[in-house]
Design a protein around this motif. Structure first.
Motif, PDB file in Angstrom:
ATOM      1  N   GLY A  84      -7.964  -1.701 -17.560  1.00 36.27           N
ATOM      2  CA  GLY A  84      -6.620  -1.891 -17.134  1.00 36.27           C
ATOM      3  C   GLY A  84      -6.183  -1.003 -16.095  1.00 36.27           C
ATOM      4  N   ARG A  85      -6.715  -0.280 -15.406  1.00 39.82           N
ATOM      5  CA  ARG A  85      -6.233   0.745 -14.450  1.00 39.82           C
ATOM      6  C   ARG A  85      -7.425   1.264 -13.801  1.00 39.82           C
ATOM      7  N   TYR A  86      -7.080   1.997 -12.649  1.00 37.91           N
ATOM      8  CA  TYR A  86      -8.079   2.315 -11.637  1.00 37.91           C
ATOM      9  C   TYR A  86      -8.559   3.718 -12.070  1.00 37.91           C
ATOM     10  N   PRO A  87     -10.051   3.921 -11.758  1.00 40.30           N
ATOM     11  CA  PRO A  87     -10.639   5.312 -11.991  1.00 40.30           C
ATOM     12  C   PRO A  87      -9.686   6.277 -11.314  1.00 40.30           C
ATOM     13  N   GLN A  88      -9.663   7.534 -11.951  1.00 35.87           N
ATOM     14  CA  GLN A  88      -8.817   8.733 -11.315  1.00 35.87           C
ATOM     15  C   GLN A  88      -9.589   8.958  -9.937  1.00 35.87           C
ATOM     16  N   ALA A  89     -10.884   8.789  -9.588  1.00 37.28           N
ATOM     17  CA  ALA A  89     -11.406   9.233  -8.187  1.00 37.28           C
ATOM     18  C   ALA A  89     -12.411   8.188  -8.354  1.00 37.28           C
ATOM     19  N   THR A 133     -20.599   4.215  -2.063  1.00 38.39           N
ATOM     20  CA  THR A 133     -21.866   4.824  -1.203  1.00 38.39           C
ATOM     21  C   THR A 133     -22.236   4.274  -0.005  1.00 38.39           C
ATOM     22  N   ALA A 134     -21.270   3.219   0.520  1.00 33.39           N
ATOM     23  CA  ALA A 134     -21.551   2.664   1.745  1.00 33.39           C
ATOM     24  C   ALA A 134     -20.001   1.932   2.034  1.00 33.39           C
ATOM     25  N   ILE A 135     -19.831   1.863   3.588  1.00 37.62           N
ATOM     26  CA  ILE A 135     -18.400   1.201   4.094  1.00 37.62           C
ATOM     27  C   ILE A 135     -18.241  -0.159   3.582  1.00 37.62           C
ATOM     28  N   THR A 136     -19.450  -0.761   3.406  1.00 36.43           N
ATOM     29  CA  THR A 136     -19.193  -2.360   2.746  1.00 36.43           C
ATOM     30  C   THR A 136     -18.568  -2.439   1.296  1.00 36.43           C
ATOM     31  N   LEU A 137     -19.413  -1.407   0.723  1.00 41.80           N
ATOM     32  CA  LEU A 137     -18.746  -1.458  -0.859  1.00 41.80           C
ATOM     33  C   LEU A 137     -17.379  -1.043  -0.909  1.00 41.80           C
ATOM     34  N   LEU A 138     -16.817  -0.013   0.021  1.00 43.20           N
ATOM     35  CA  LEU A 138     -15.622   0.315   0.305  1.00 43.20           C
ATOM     36  C   LEU A 138     -14.824  -0.766   0.665  1.00 43.20           C
ATOM     37  N   GLU A 139     -14.991  -1.777   1.478  1.00 43.04           N
ATOM     38  CA  GLU A 139     -14.288  -2.687   1.893  1.00 43.04           C
ATOM     39  C   GLU A 139     -13.982  -3.836   0.686  1.00 43.04           C
ATOM     40  N   GLY A 140     -15.135  -3.694   0.053  1.00 40.27           N
ATOM     41  CA  GLY A 140     -14.849  -4.958  -1.335  1.00 40.27           C
ATOM     42  C   GLY A 140     -13.857  -4.200  -2.141  1.00 40.27           C
ATOM     43  N   VAL A 141     -13.986  -3.029  -2.305  1.00 39.73           N
ATOM     44  CA  VAL A 141     -12.908  -2.291  -3.266  1.00 39.73           C
ATOM     45  C   VAL A 141     -11.483  -2.446  -2.681  1.00 39.73           C
ATOM     46  N   LEU A 142     -11.265  -2.216  -1.361  1.00 38.35           N
ATOM     47  CA  LEU A 142      -9.960  -2.415  -0.621  1.00 38.35           C
ATOM     48  C   LEU A 142      -9.653  -3.783  -0.687  1.00 38.35           C
ATOM     49  N   ALA A 143     -10.263  -4.815  -0.596  1.00 40.05           N
ATOM     50  CA  ALA A 143      -9.932  -6.279  -0.639  1.00 40.05           C
ATOM     51  C   ALA A 143      -9.324  -6.453  -2.026  1.00 40.05           C
ATOM     52  N   PHE A 144     -10.208  -5.861  -3.206  1.00 42.03           N
ATOM     53  CA  PHE A 144      -9.536  -6.136  -4.512  1.00 42.03           C
ATOM     54  C   PHE A 144      -7.882  -5.418  -4.539  1.00 42.03           C
ATOM     55  N   ILE A 145      -8.137  -4.224  -4.113  1.00 35.87           N
ATOM     56  CA  ILE A 145      -6.802  -3.592  -4.268  1.00 35.87           C
ATOM     57  C   ILE A 145      -5.629  -4.222  -3.349  1.00 35.87           C
ATOM     58  N   ARG A 146      -5.953  -4.692  -2.149  1.00 37.98           N
ATOM     59  CA  ARG A 146      -5.124  -5.454  -1.321  1.00 37.98           C
ATOM     60  C   ARG A 146      -4.711  -6.774  -1.869  1.00 37.98           C
ATOM     61  N   GLN A 147      -5.439  -7.291  -2.414  1.00 36.41           N
ATOM     62  CA  GLN A 147      -5.252  -8.718  -3.118  1.00 36.41           C
ATOM     63  C   GLN A 147      -4.342  -8.563  -4.419  1.00 36.41           C
ATOM     64  N   HIS A 148      -4.732  -7.515  -5.280  1.00 35.47           N
ATOM     65  CA  HIS A 148      -4.084  -7.626  -6.473  1.00 35.47           C
ATOM     66  C   HIS A 148      -2.986  -6.640  -6.629  1.00 35.47           C
ATOM     67  N   LYS A 163      -1.280  -4.841  -3.575  1.00 35.25           N
ATOM     68  CA  LYS A 163      -0.799  -4.811  -2.125  1.00 35.25           C
ATOM     69  C   LYS A 163      -0.951  -3.173  -1.770  1.00 35.25           C
ATOM     70  N   MET A 164      -1.860  -2.557  -2.085  1.00 32.55           N
ATOM     71  CA  MET A 164      -2.348  -1.193  -1.817  1.00 32.55           C
ATOM     72  C   MET A 164      -1.409  -0.312  -2.622  1.00 32.55           C
ATOM     73  N   HIS A 165      -0.289  -0.844  -3.404  1.00 30.99           N
ATOM     74  CA  HIS A 165       0.723   0.123  -4.032  1.00 30.99           C
ATOM     75  C   HIS A 165      -0.006   0.945  -5.014  1.00 30.99           C
ATOM     76  N   GLU A 166      -1.055   0.252  -5.728  1.00 27.32           N
ATOM     77  CA  GLU A 166      -1.872   1.066  -6.712  1.00 27.32           C
ATOM     78  C   GLU A 166      -3.361   1.168  -6.424  1.00 27.32           C
ATOM     79  N   ALA A 167      -3.779   2.440  -6.729  1.00 23.84           N
ATOM     80  CA  ALA A 167      -5.362   2.588  -6.242  1.00 23.84           C
ATOM     81  C   ALA A 167      -5.604   3.778  -7.047  1.00 23.84           C
ATOM     82  N   PRO A 168      -7.060   4.061  -6.828  1.00 21.44           N
ATOM     83  CA  PRO A 168      -7.553   5.245  -7.373  1.00 21.44           C
ATOM     84  C   PRO A 168      -6.524   6.686  -6.638  1.00 21.44           C
TER      85      PRO A 168
END
Length: 338
Positions: free
Chosen positions: A243-248, A252-267, A269-274
């Motif tokens: 029910g939250r993002y991890p603190q940190a 291990t790859a830019i592609t995995l980061l892209e997926g993480v950012l896609a989730f944050i943006r979709q759900h 809007k980049m206002h909540e994140a680790p």
């Protein structure tokens, strides 16, 4: 039947009004040796230029037993880091008089095997591979066929030369300052288990935790593969579970980061994140995000030039003084950590 006409040296000779042998001598640069008149040379070249014709590369390869080409097999050209690497390698190849032929594996060992076989069938002089398997037997048969070098990843116990980033030291250097800040939760999203970058990046993560005095907790480490959709799925699963993002979070790859950012943006809007987001691989666009992301910037230029040096040395028949080389990475700190 194709509507396109494939020209041959016979067609050029007929249009130029010369013999096949004369046309071949002219277009292969042997006109002066065989005392072919300048008028004939110019006529043959004009016909060839008009029809965008060059002599058969296959015929030249068979005649000279070298193709002046290098094969590259990487998982995915849409991965920005691998795309940068391929571009640098092509530039270095062209500077050395070689053409780079590229195939992708999509992190699939069977597709990779087909790509290697196809490049070998095209008589490349050497092969550079970013392996997607940790099984030596998949690569060892090719060592007898042509010079082979691994780039960015290596296969333990294969004996095949490799050029990789010093991942363990880089990860420790990236995570250390964040842990010193007092972070008490650092989650790891990793790639394919067993591959050398996965193992070394996980080792670096655990070393950083140890040096930072933070014990790894159950449910902090996740490994699956390096695909973008996997980064999205891992972030989604974590958020649904907690029910939250991890603190940190360290990807291990830019592609995995892209997926993480896609989730944050979709759900969100980049206002909540680790609170702390860190990744292996960097990209200039990370400078433009509202979330500061610290990154490990691999030296693609050095990886490319060094791997090409190794494969060219093998082509020449040189004995390699070093077979496994490590390239240091740069750290990009976008968040000010005191």
């Amino acid at each position: 039947m194709s509507r396109f006409k494939r020209l041959t040296i016979d067609d050029i000779a007929e249009m130029a009004g010369v013999s096949r042998t004369t046309a071949s001598m002219v277009l292969n640069g042997h006109a002066e040796r065989y005392r072919i008149s300048m008028e004939t040379v110019e006529r043959v070249r004009a016909v060839a230029k008009k029809h965008n014709f060059t002599p058969s590369e296959l015929a030249r390869v068979l005649r000279k037993k070298c193709s002046q080409s290098i094969g590259l097999v990487i998982p995915n050209t849409s991965n920005s880091n691998q795309g940068f690497l391929a571009q640098e390698l092509e530039n270095f190849c062209l500077a050395q008089g070689y053409q780079l032929l590229i195939a992708t594996s999509n992190e699939d060992a069977e597709r990779e095997a087909v790509s290697i076989a196809q490049l070998a069938a095209r008589q490349v002089d050497g092969l550079i591979v970013m392996p997607c398997s940790s099984e030596p037997e998949r690569y060892l048969p090719w060592v007898e066929r042509l010079p082979l070098v691994f780039i960015d990843r290596y296969v333990p116990e294969s004996g095949i030369p490799s050029v990789v980033t010093d991942a363990r030291a880089s990860v420790v250097g990236l995570l250390g300052p964040v842990l010193a800040k007092g972070v008490d939760e650092l989650v790891f999203f990793g790639g394919t288990p067993g591959l050398s970058p996965s193992c070394e990046r996980l080792d670096g993560y655990r070393q950083a935790l140890s040096e930072g005095g933070l014990a790894e907790q159950e449910g902090w480490v996740f490994e699956r593969d390096f695909r973008l959709e996997t980064g999205y799925a891992l972030m989604q699963e974590w958020y649904q579970r907690h029910g939250r993002y991890p603190q940190a979070l360290f990807t291990t790859a830019i592609t995995l980061l892209e997926g993480v950012l896609a989730f944050i943006r979709q759900h969100h809007k980049m206002h909540e994140a680790p609170q702390y987001l860190l990744t292996f691989d960097d990209h200039p666009l990370l400078d433009c995000l509202p979330i500061p992301i610290d990154a490990i910037d691999q030296d693609c230029r050095m990886l490319a030039s060094t791997s090409l040096e190794l494969v060219l040395a093998l082509i020449r028949g040189d004995i390699l003084s070093e077979r496994d080389l490590r390239v240091p990475a740069r750290l990009t700190h976008r968040r000010l950590v005191v």
